[in-house]
Design an enzyme around this catalytic site. Structure first.
Site, PDB file in Angstrom:
ATOM      1  N   GLU A 130       0.848  -1.195   0.000  1.00 58.39           N
ATOM      2  CA  GLU A 130       0.000   0.000   0.000  1.00 58.39           C
ATOM      3  C   GLU A 130       0.883   1.244   0.000  1.00 58.39           C
ATOM      4  OE1 GLU A 130      -3.450   0.135  -0.324  1.00 58.39           O
ATOM      5  OE2 GLU A 130      -2.457   2.002  -0.843  1.00 58.39           O
ATOM      6  N   LYS A 185       8.412  -1.499  -2.202  1.00 57.99           N
ATOM      7  CA  LYS A 185       7.739  -0.775  -1.124  1.00 57.99           C
ATOM      8  C   LYS A 185       8.763  -0.211  -0.136  1.00 57.99           C
ATOM      9  CE  LYS A 185       4.965   0.647   2.025  1.00 57.99           C
ATOM     10  NZ  LYS A 185       3.682   1.183   2.216  1.00 57.99           N
ATOM     11  N   CYS A 206       5.731   4.354   9.236  1.00 58.21           N
ATOM     12  CA  CYS A 206       6.417   3.636   8.158  1.00 58.21           C
ATOM     13  C   CYS A 206       7.876   3.982   7.942  1.00 58.21           C
ATOM     14  CB  CYS A 206       5.667   3.873   6.853  1.00 58.21           C
ATOM     15  SG  CYS A 206       4.147   2.935   6.807  1.00 58.21           S
TER      16      CYS A 206
HETATM   17  C1  UDX Z   1       0.061  -0.739   8.422  1.00 58.77           C
HETATM   18  C2  UDX Z   1       0.769  -1.830   7.665  1.00 58.77           C
HETATM   19  O1  UDX Z   1       0.020  -2.941   7.612  1.00 58.77           O
HETATM   20  C3  UDX Z   1       2.159  -1.891   8.109  1.00 58.77           C
HETATM   21  O2  UDX Z   1       2.872  -2.886   7.502  1.00 58.77           O
HETATM   22  C4  UDX Z   1       2.719  -0.601   7.733  1.00 58.77           C
HETATM   23  O3  UDX Z   1       4.091  -0.570   7.737  1.00 58.77           O
HETATM   24  C5  UDX Z   1       2.126   0.378   8.661  1.00 58.77           C
HETATM   25  O4  UDX Z   1       0.820   0.441   8.412  1.00 58.77           O
HETATM   26  P1  UDX Z   1      -1.530  -0.052  10.132  1.00 58.77           P
HETATM   27  O5  UDX Z   1      -2.781  -0.361   9.404  1.00 58.77           O
HETATM   28  O6  UDX Z   1      -1.090   1.359  10.161  1.00 58.77           O
HETATM   29  O7  UDX Z   1      -0.358  -0.969   9.588  1.00 58.77           O
HETATM   30  O8  UDX Z   1      -1.461  -0.659  11.555  1.00 58.77           O
HETATM   31  P2  UDX Z   1      -2.540  -0.607  12.679  1.00 58.77           P
HETATM   32  O9  UDX Z   1      -3.350   0.626  12.578  1.00 58.77           O
HETATM   33  O10 UDX Z   1      -1.806  -0.931  13.930  1.00 58.77           O
HETATM   34  O11 UDX Z   1      -3.527  -1.816  12.300  1.00 58.77           O
HETATM   35  C6  UDX Z   1      -3.241  -3.150  12.367  1.00 58.77           C
HETATM   36  C7  UDX Z   1      -4.466  -3.886  12.914  1.00 58.77           C
HETATM   37  O12 UDX Z   1      -4.253  -5.277  12.833  1.00 58.77           O
HETATM   38  C8  UDX Z   1      -4.785  -3.557  14.378  1.00 58.77           C
HETATM   39  O13 UDX Z   1      -6.095  -3.067  14.471  1.00 58.77           O
HETATM   40  C9  UDX Z   1      -4.632  -4.898  15.083  1.00 58.77           C
HETATM   41  O14 UDX Z   1      -5.565  -5.087  16.131  1.00 58.77           O
HETATM   42  C10 UDX Z   1      -4.867  -5.873  13.947  1.00 58.77           C
HETATM   43  N1  UDX Z   1      -4.299  -7.204  14.186  1.00 58.77           N
HETATM   44  C11 UDX Z   1      -2.989  -7.330  14.510  1.00 58.77           C
HETATM   45  C12 UDX Z   1      -5.109  -8.327  14.034  1.00 58.77           C
HETATM   46  O15 UDX Z   1      -6.292  -8.209  13.750  1.00 58.77           O
HETATM   47  N2  UDX Z   1      -4.547  -9.565  14.208  1.00 58.77           N
HETATM   48  C13 UDX Z   1      -3.248  -9.732  14.563  1.00 58.77           C
HETATM   49  O16 UDX Z   1      -2.797 -10.873  14.713  1.00 58.77           O
HETATM   50  C14 UDX Z   1      -2.450  -8.574  14.712  1.00 58.77           C
HETATM   51  C1  UDX Z   2       4.272   7.309   3.988  1.00 61.18           C
HETATM   52  C2  UDX Z   2       4.361   7.234   2.449  1.00 61.18           C
HETATM   53  O1  UDX Z   2       4.220   8.553   1.912  1.00 61.18           O
HETATM   54  C3  UDX Z   2       3.301   6.293   1.898  1.00 61.18           C
HETATM   55  O2  UDX Z   2       3.459   6.146   0.501  1.00 61.18           O
HETATM   56  C4  UDX Z   2       3.447   4.947   2.575  1.00 61.18           C
HETATM   57  O3  UDX Z   2       2.453   4.068   2.140  1.00 61.18           O
HETATM   58  C5  UDX Z   2       3.375   5.095   4.075  1.00 61.18           C
HETATM   59  O4  UDX Z   2       4.364   6.009   4.526  1.00 61.18           O
HETATM   60  P1  UDX Z   2       2.760   8.611   5.732  1.00 61.18           P
HETATM   61  O5  UDX Z   2       3.805   8.195   6.718  1.00 61.18           O
HETATM   62  O6  UDX Z   2       1.337   8.336   6.054  1.00 61.18           O
HETATM   63  O7  UDX Z   2       3.039   7.912   4.317  1.00 61.18           O
HETATM   64  O8  UDX Z   2       2.884  10.180   5.463  1.00 61.18           O
HETATM   65  P2  UDX Z   2       3.877  11.106   4.614  1.00 61.18           P
HETATM   66  O9  UDX Z   2       3.068  12.152   3.981  1.00 61.18           O
HETATM   67  O10 UDX Z   2       4.769  10.327   3.763  1.00 61.18           O
HETATM   68  O11 UDX Z   2       4.736  11.831   5.750  1.00 61.18           O
HETATM   69  C6  UDX Z   2       5.664  11.144   6.576  1.00 61.18           C
HETATM   70  C7  UDX Z   2       6.395  12.123   7.475  1.00 61.18           C
HETATM   71  O12 UDX Z   2       7.287  12.929   6.715  1.00 61.18           O
HETATM   72  C8  UDX Z   2       5.499  13.099   8.217  1.00 61.18           C
HETATM   73  O13 UDX Z   2       5.973  13.276   9.529  1.00 61.18           O
HETATM   74  C9  UDX Z   2       5.613  14.377   7.422  1.00 61.18           C
HETATM   75  O14 UDX Z   2       5.348  15.511   8.182  1.00 61.18           O
HETATM   76  C10 UDX Z   2       7.062  14.311   7.009  1.00 61.18           C
HETATM   77  N1  UDX Z   2       7.375  15.097   5.791  1.00 61.18           N
HETATM   78  C11 UDX Z   2       6.776  14.799   4.610  1.00 61.18           C
HETATM   79  C12 UDX Z   2       8.317  16.124   5.862  1.00 61.18           C
HETATM   80  O15 UDX Z   2       8.873  16.391   6.924  1.00 61.18           O
HETATM   81  N2  UDX Z   2       8.612  16.821   4.730  1.00 61.18           N
HETATM   82  C13 UDX Z   2       8.041  16.546   3.522  1.00 61.18           C
HETATM   83  O16 UDX Z   2       8.372  17.216   2.529  1.00 61.18           O
HETATM   84  C14 UDX Z   2       7.088  15.494   3.464  1.00 61.18           C
END
Ligand code: UDX
Ligand code: UDX
Length: 495
Positions: A161, A220, A276
């Site tokens: 994603e 990714k 991430c």
């Molecule tokens: C995501 C991606 O999947 C991760 O790899 C990426 O790097 C960060 O973002 P995200 O959706 O942000 O994760 O994580 P989170 O909001 O913590 O959601 C994960 C969910 O999975 C939680 O709600 C947790 O309860 C659930 N979970 C976890 C299960 O249902 N089963 C499990 O065994 C572990």
């Molecule tokens: C990131 C990637 O953009 C997305 O493609 C991936 O799937 C998940 O990780 P996210 O972490 O949700 O997404 O937000 P992003 O907009 O990338 O910002 C990450 C961090 O960098 C934030 O703290 C943001 O404030 C910071 N940032 C971003 C900067 O400091 N400067 C910039 O120019 C852009």
């Protein structure tokens, strides 16, 4: 052609929830069930108060929830019925053992794979959505091969994603690309086509890239590493700007107009946060070390080191400007989320800036429009933030209900998140209620258009990536060592 009628998504988090809500909205003939072990979270997905704040998400969910979009805790049932299972559980950095702090912990992914092998029947496509180390799909395949019964046939795909929080719905509806990696076998090809046919309902075919599984997994990690690297690059230049007369916004604009460089992700800040970037870069570093590529590992490690440096440097500048002491001084800290338009605080730079200021005894009054008080307290109470003083948070941290309260009687305002509302505050009112000299530290460059006005009001405005005020003892002679170039507070923070 394999036809997908039912989808199950394991993990109702920031990725699984929005992704599957958009798939349900775009594919009315497919029943999408998002499951999670966390019953509270599922309850929230079924209510008016969704568990995550994401602009536009509520509308998408409401347009299909109860019709072809369902949220449930009955994981086994959803797996059993599904033709396609997304694995969207979290993959945090390991907190112990080999690879501690760097390698991704795949225990949740493995648990999902074992559950699918245990309860699944028929033909299923299993798709890893979570960011995983390269070759994770291979591990999932091996678990399947070792545990699968004769009435279960599984294909594993990687479909990372790329959505960013705060813009997730637009990113999902208008992606730059969709990446699908799979086995280079006829069965693998069929599974890729089946998943592709879902995205093709709204994504132009030329934006759907298919690769082998490992390329997809590595892409990714590499994409996040490149984005993080750009931020560290511009942040390293911001330090140079502060030491000279250059302005990082002007530099970013000047270099960003070169089409080969491009203008995005060149915004200097107090460092990147979010779930991430740090995790994925560290994951890449670990992978390189494990593959005996130490030079490559060191290259990417530096992206993290500059990020840590930027956070410390910003805090040190606040302390330096406040006459080298913030002990017992009230500081209004505006913004706690890792970026605007999300309530997510994972790895937020605000946490680290708060830590450094707390280390110096500052009294923080924190305001964020979307982060709950309990979350702020929990984040600042982590052992790596609070070291060995558990009472520190209760002594030093107050969570304010509005920004004016946070700034009243404060010595300084420290802007950590670029929320739009911080551009529209009544700064005259705020100034009147502050101690003088009143400082504003703009860690996000959101007040650029207001500098003159703020200075006229009486504020001392300090901005990331712009020359440091004369107040900091910043004397550099040819003989001066690197350490002497830093303000005393900066030295204290071991920049
Ligand atoms: C995501 C991606 O999947 C991760 O790899 C990426 O790097 C960060 O973002 P995200 O959706 O942000 O994760 O994580 P989170 O909001 O913590 O959601 C994960 C969910 O999975 C939680 O709600 C947790 O309860 C659930 N979970 C976890 C299960 O249902 N089963 C499990 O065994 C572990
Ligand atoms: C990131 C990637 O953009 C997305 O493609 C991936 O799937 C998940 O990780 P996210 O972490 O949700 O997404 O937000 P992003 O907009 O990338 O910002 C990450 C961090 O960098 C934030 O703290 C943001 O404030 C910071 N940032 C971003 C900067 O400091 N400067 C910039 O120019 C852009």
């Amino acid at each position: 052609m394999v036809v997908i009628k039912k989808i199950c998504c394991i993990g109702a988090g920031y990725v699984g929830g929005p992704t599957c809500s958009v798939i349900a909205q775009m594919c009315k003939d497919i029943a999408v069930t998002v499951v999670d072990v966390n019953a509270e979270r599922i309850k929230a997905w079924n209510s008016d108060q969704l568990p995550i704040f994401e602009p536009g998400l509520q509308e998408v969910v409401e347009s299909c929830r109860g019709q072809n979009l369902f949220f449930s805790t009955d994981i086994d049932k959803a797996i059993k019925e599904a033709d396609l299972v997304f694995i969207s559980v979290n993959t945090p950095s390991k907190t112990f053992g080999i690879g501690k702090g760097r390698a991704a912990d795949l225990k949740y992914i493995e648990a999902c794979a074992r559950r699918i092998a245990e309860v699944g029947i028929g033909n299923k496509i299993v798709v890893e959505k979570s960011t995983v180390p390269v070759r994770a799909a291979e591990s999932i395949r091996r678990i399947f091969n070792a545990n699968t019964k004769c009435n279960l046939n599984l294909q594993v795909l990687s479909n990372p994603e790329f959505l960013a929080e705060g813009t997730a719905i637009n990113d999902l509806k208008n992606p730059d690309r969709v990446l699908i990696g799979g086995d280079e076998t006829p069965e693998g090809g069929k599974a890729i086509q089946a998943l592709k046919s879902i995205y093709q309902r709204w994504v132009p075919e030329n934006k759907i890239i298919t690769t082998n599984t490992w390329s997809s997994e590595l892409s990714k990690l590499a994409a996040n590493a490149f984005l993080a690297q750009r931020i560290s690059s511009i942040n390293s230049i911001s330090a140079l700007c502060e030491a000279t007369g250059a302005d990082v916004e002007e530099v970013a604009h000047a270099i960003g107009t070169d089409q080969r460089i491009g203008s995005k992700f060149l915004k200097a800040s107090i460092g990147f946060g979010g779930s991430c970037f740090q995790k994925d870069v560290l994951n890449l570093v670990y992978l390189c070390e494990a593959l005996n590529l130490p030079e490559v590992a060191r290259y990417w490690q530096q992206v993290i080191e500059i990020n840590d440096y930027q956070r410390r440097r910003f805090a040190a500048r606040v302390i330096g400007c406040l006459f080298n002491t913030v002990t017992d001084k009230k500081i209004g800290l505006l913004g706690f989320a890792f970026k605007k338009n999300t309530g997510d605080t994972r790895e937020s730079s605000s946490i680290y800036v708060s830590k450094y200021l707390m280390d110096e005894g500052a009294k923080l009054h924190i305001f964020d429009p979307k982060v709950k008080k309990e979350q702020i307290i929990q984040d600042l109470s982590q052992t790596n933030i609070c070291d060995d003083d558990p009472d520190r948070v209760s002594r030093l941290v107050t969570v304010a209900l509005d920004p004016y309260e946070a700034c009243k009687n404060a010595h300084a305002i420290v802007i950590c998140t670029e929320w739009d509302m911080f551009k529209e505050l009544d700064y005259e009112k705020i100034y009147k209620a502050m101690l003088k000299p009143a400082f504003i530290f703009d860690g996000r460059r959101i007040l650029d258009g207001l500098h003159e006005k703020l200075q006229r009001i009486g504020f001392q405005v300090e901005t990331i990536g712009k020359k440091v005020t004369e107040l900091i003892p910043f004397t550099a002679s040819k003989e001066t060592s690197r350490n002497d170039l830093q303000a005393p507070a900066a030295k204290k923070l071991k920049i």
